[in-house]
Write an enzyme that holds these catalytic residues in place. Structure first.
Site, PDB file in Angstrom:
ATOM      1  N   LYS A 118      44.418  93.395  35.875  1.00  0.00           N
ATOM      2  CA  LYS A 118      45.713  94.075  35.802  1.00  0.00           C
ATOM      3  C   LYS A 118      46.100  94.678  37.141  1.00  0.00           C
ATOM      4  CE  LYS A 118      45.817  95.128  30.997  1.00  0.00           C
ATOM      5  NZ  LYS A 118      46.226  96.172  30.064  1.00  0.00           N
ATOM      6  N   GLU A 202      48.634 105.281  33.752  1.00  0.00           N
ATOM      7  CA  GLU A 202      50.073 105.052  33.626  1.00  0.00           C
ATOM      8  C   GLU A 202      50.653 106.126  32.734  1.00  0.00           C
ATOM      9  OE1 GLU A 202      50.783 101.200  31.927  1.00  0.00           O
ATOM     10  OE2 GLU A 202      50.543 100.166  33.832  1.00  0.00           O
ATOM     11  N   HIS A 237      46.311  95.989  17.668  1.00  0.00           N
ATOM     12  CA  HIS A 237      46.495  94.979  18.718  1.00  0.00           C
ATOM     13  C   HIS A 237      46.377  93.550  18.215  1.00  0.00           C
ATOM     14  CE1 HIS A 237      46.739  98.239  21.510  1.00  0.00           C
ATOM     15  NE2 HIS A 237      45.581  98.698  21.084  1.00  0.00           N
ATOM     16  N   ARG A 294      48.207  81.272  29.232  1.00  0.00           N
ATOM     17  CA  ARG A 294      47.811  80.255  28.257  1.00  0.00           C
ATOM     18  C   ARG A 294      48.983  79.987  27.316  1.00  0.00           C
ATOM     19  NH1 ARG A 294      45.944  85.281  26.235  1.00  0.00           N
ATOM     20  NH2 ARG A 294      47.153  85.803  24.367  1.00  0.00           N
TER      21      ARG A 294
HETATM   22  C1  MV4 Z   1      51.012 100.610  27.142  1.00  0.00           C
HETATM   23  C2  MV4 Z   1      51.546 101.333  26.058  1.00  0.00           C
HETATM   24  C3  MV4 Z   1      52.238 102.484  26.342  1.00  0.00           C
HETATM   25  N1  MV4 Z   1      52.382 102.900  27.608  1.00  0.00           N
HETATM   26  N2  MV4 Z   1      51.191 101.063  28.384  1.00  0.00           N
HETATM   27  C4  MV4 Z   1      48.626  97.435  24.534  1.00  0.00           C
HETATM   28  C5  MV4 Z   1      48.260  96.033  24.863  1.00  0.00           C
HETATM   29  C6  MV4 Z   1      48.320  95.932  26.329  1.00  0.00           C
HETATM   30  N3  MV4 Z   1      48.911  94.695  26.710  1.00  0.00           N
HETATM   31  C7  MV4 Z   1      49.121  97.097  26.774  1.00  0.00           C
HETATM   32  N4  MV4 Z   1      49.352  97.908  25.631  1.00  0.00           N
HETATM   33  C8  MV4 Z   1      50.091  99.030  25.704  1.00  0.00           C
HETATM   34  N5  MV4 Z   1      50.320  99.483  26.952  1.00  0.00           N
HETATM   35  C9  MV4 Z   1      51.854 102.187  28.602  1.00  0.00           C
HETATM   36  N6  MV4 Z   1      51.989 102.645  29.850  1.00  0.00           N
HETATM   37  C10 MV4 Z   1      51.346 100.867  24.770  1.00  0.00           C
HETATM   38  C11 MV4 Z   1      50.597  99.723  24.582  1.00  0.00           C
HETATM   39  C12 MV4 Z   1      50.408  99.360  23.224  1.00  0.00           C
HETATM   40  C13 MV4 Z   1      50.906  98.193  22.679  1.00  0.00           C
HETATM   41  C14 MV4 Z   1      51.599  97.278  23.448  1.00  0.00           C
HETATM   42  C15 MV4 Z   1      52.078  96.118  22.904  1.00  0.00           C
HETATM   43  C16 MV4 Z   1      51.874  95.863  21.560  1.00  0.00           C
HETATM   44  C17 MV4 Z   1      51.191  96.731  20.787  1.00  0.00           C
HETATM   45  C18 MV4 Z   1      50.688  97.906  21.336  1.00  0.00           C
HETATM   46  C19 MV4 Z   1      50.012  98.792  20.515  1.00  0.00           C
HETATM   47  C20 MV4 Z   1      49.523  99.938  21.045  1.00  0.00           C
HETATM   48  C21 MV4 Z   1      49.710 100.230  22.398  1.00  0.00           C
END
Ligand code: MV4
Length: 493
Positions: A118, A202, A237, A294
């Site tokens: 990341k 973040e 997730h 992918r």
């Molecule tokens: C976040 C977020 C809130 N704020 N970043 C979860 C999966 C990963 N790809 C990044 N994720 C998140 N990043 C910040 N700065 C909330 C999530 C997140 C989330 C994102 C997409 C789909 C479902 C989720 C469930 C919980 C948290």
């Protein structure tokens, strides 16, 4: 241009079958690989040839690079499609195939490597005008210094592992007093889970939607996007319902996010099909999260609304062909939904529910697509992902796609394992889902096992009303018939 005459599919289940169907359509021969428990799986029976890799555990079969390479050479395959999961985002595998003169149907090694970290991804896109959540762009080494940065960003803060992804290795820090302790935990977790203690912080976006953009790039510098998928309906997730297009994007926002996704792809010299994930806050502000290098599980909803076969495009790009369409040629037609049918019991905390598929009858009809890799009577192995099938519906409008999904769920007959089908019905009947007003907390916020019973009860109530109406109508018709018949019979006398 390269020729591809035979593709080895380094995967199993629904995705292996789905890839082979397109290969066959394109006149390309297919090789299946399988573990000892998958000997009679549909992907094995469908393929032109099949090679056994070894015992059931993935680490002894689907993940063994040497065995896959040997199988490709032995069968004369010239390309390998990795599907999703397993080795699909493994740069070492992609490099190994290049060394072995085999075509990896996927992006280049650089894209896989950069997007696998990341922090490297953030660095790569930093000159491409991509909106990002406020935070640090380097691994945190000095915790007290990071605490000062966190105060500037504002709480709540999210700590993420650089090597994580898909929600793994994340920790929310609600307030400053917890910061040091949570940071120490996050670093040690990242070290033990990923062998890489690099973490960054973040601002935590509290109620986002998860919107991802499908991109497609050829080897000649052409990159397009195929619009968005809304993936906010997830549980821990694990996505459960996806749709395209999103109910809340305006054409302007869609174009903006699409253009940003294309720039992310360009930042890592992307080739083939990929997905750029964004958080969407207040249906307005979007932030780049990560790129998945992918073909994704939920790619069918994009295929339904664009009419483009993404696997065919992957193969064409891997052969060195130019994209045959430009961004202007692409439009959204209708609406598509996907429900992941997992062998899990939604009434019992989504506990895996494997066993024998005693009854397995698919729904059929216009606007219904089922991508699966099982047949009635099969045992579901415990070794792999518990997803049985993807139920995809299409309609001219979102409402039509949802109605079709409800019908398809009730026509889907599965006995043996418990499945997430009733959970899908719950989502399709929920006011927040119907109105489009939901975020990533939908399941946590609204779902309880009782809600399935309620939604089932509601369905039963509707069914009972329909049955009653039909009965009353029939009775009236019946009376008429009797009357007519008796008149008729009387007239004969
Ligand atoms: C976040 C977020 C809130 N704020 N970043 C979860 C999966 C990963 N790809 C990044 N994720 C998140 N990043 C910040 N700065 C909330 C999530 C997140 C989330 C994102 C997409 C789909 C479902 C989720 C469930 C919980 C948290």
């Amino acid at each position: 241009m390269k020729t591809i005459t035979k593709i080895l599919v380094a995967n199993r289940g629904e995705i292996a079958l789905r890839i082979m169907k397109t290969a066959r359509k394109m006149g390309i021969a297919t090789v299946a690989v399988y573990s000892e428990v998958d000997r009679e799986a549909p992907h094995v029976l469908y393929a032109d040839e099949a090679v056994c890799l070894g015992p059931a555990p993935s680490s002894e079969s689907y993940l063994v690079m040497d065995k896959l390479v040997a199988a490709a050479h032995d069968t004369g395959a010239d390309a390998i499609h990795p599907g999703y999961g397993f080795l699909s985002e493994n740069a070492t595998f992609a490099q190994r195939l290049a060394d072995e003169n085999l075509i990896f149907i996927g992006p280049g090694i650089k894209a896989i490597t950069v997007m696998g970290s990341k922090l490297a991804a953030k660095e790569a896109v930093s000159d491409y005008d991509i909106p990002m959540v406020p935070g640090t762009d380097e691994a945190i080494t000095d915790i007290p210094a990071a605490k000062k940065l966190a105060a500037g960003i504002g709480y709540p803060i999210l700590v993420k592992a650089s090597a994580g992804g898909g929600g793994k290795g994340m920790r929310v820090v609600e307030q400053e007093s917890e910061f040091i302790e949570q940071m120490e935990r996050a670093i040690s977790e990242a070290e033990s889970s990923f062998g890489d203690g690099a973490v960054f912080i973040e601002k935590y976006v509290t109620s986002p939607r998860h919107i991802e953009i499908q991109v497609l790039a050829d080897q000649h510098g052409n990159t397009v996007h195929l619009f968005e998928r809304e993936c906010s309906i997830q549980r821990r997730h694990q996505k459960v319902v996806e749709e395209a297009p999103s109910a809340v994007l305006t054409p302007e926002l869609r174009a903006e996010m699409g253009a940003a996704a294309v720039r992310v792809a360009q930042a890592c010299d992307y080739e083939g099909a990929g997905t750029v994930e964004f958080l969407l806050e207040g249906n307005k502000h979007f932030y780049f999260l990560e790129m998945n290098t992918r073909l994704q599980v939920e790619h069918p909803v994009t295929e339904m609304i664009t009419g483009i076969d993404l696997v065919e495009q992957q193969i064409r790009v891997a052969r060195g062909e130019k994209l045959s369409f430009s961004q202007e040629d692409l439009t959204i037609h209708g609406h598509a939904l996907e429900l992941r049918v997992y062998a899990e019991d939604p009434m019992d905390n989504f506990l895996p529910s494997v066993g024998n598929l005693e009854t397995y009858i698919r729904p059929e009809g216009e606007g219904i697509r089922v991508d699966d890799g099982f047949e009635q009577g099969m045992d579901i192995p415990i070794y792999y992902d518990p997803m049985l099938a993807k139920l995809i519906t299409y309609g001219h409008t979102r409402k039509e796609a949802i109605e079709k999904m409800k019908v398809a769920i009730s026509d889907y007959k599965i006995k043996g394992p418990k499945t997430t089908l009733p959970f899908g019905a719950f989502v399709c009947n929920h006011e927040a889902f119907l109105s489009g007003d939901f975020d990533t907390h939908f399941v946590k916020k609204y779902f309880t096992p009782e809600s399935i019973e309620e939604s089932g009860a509601k369905e039963k109530e509707v069914a009972a009303k329909v049955a009653l109406k039909l009965y009353l109508e029939n009775k009236a018709v019946l009376k008429e018939n009797i009357k007519e018949n008796s008149e008729w019979s009387n007239s004969r006398v």
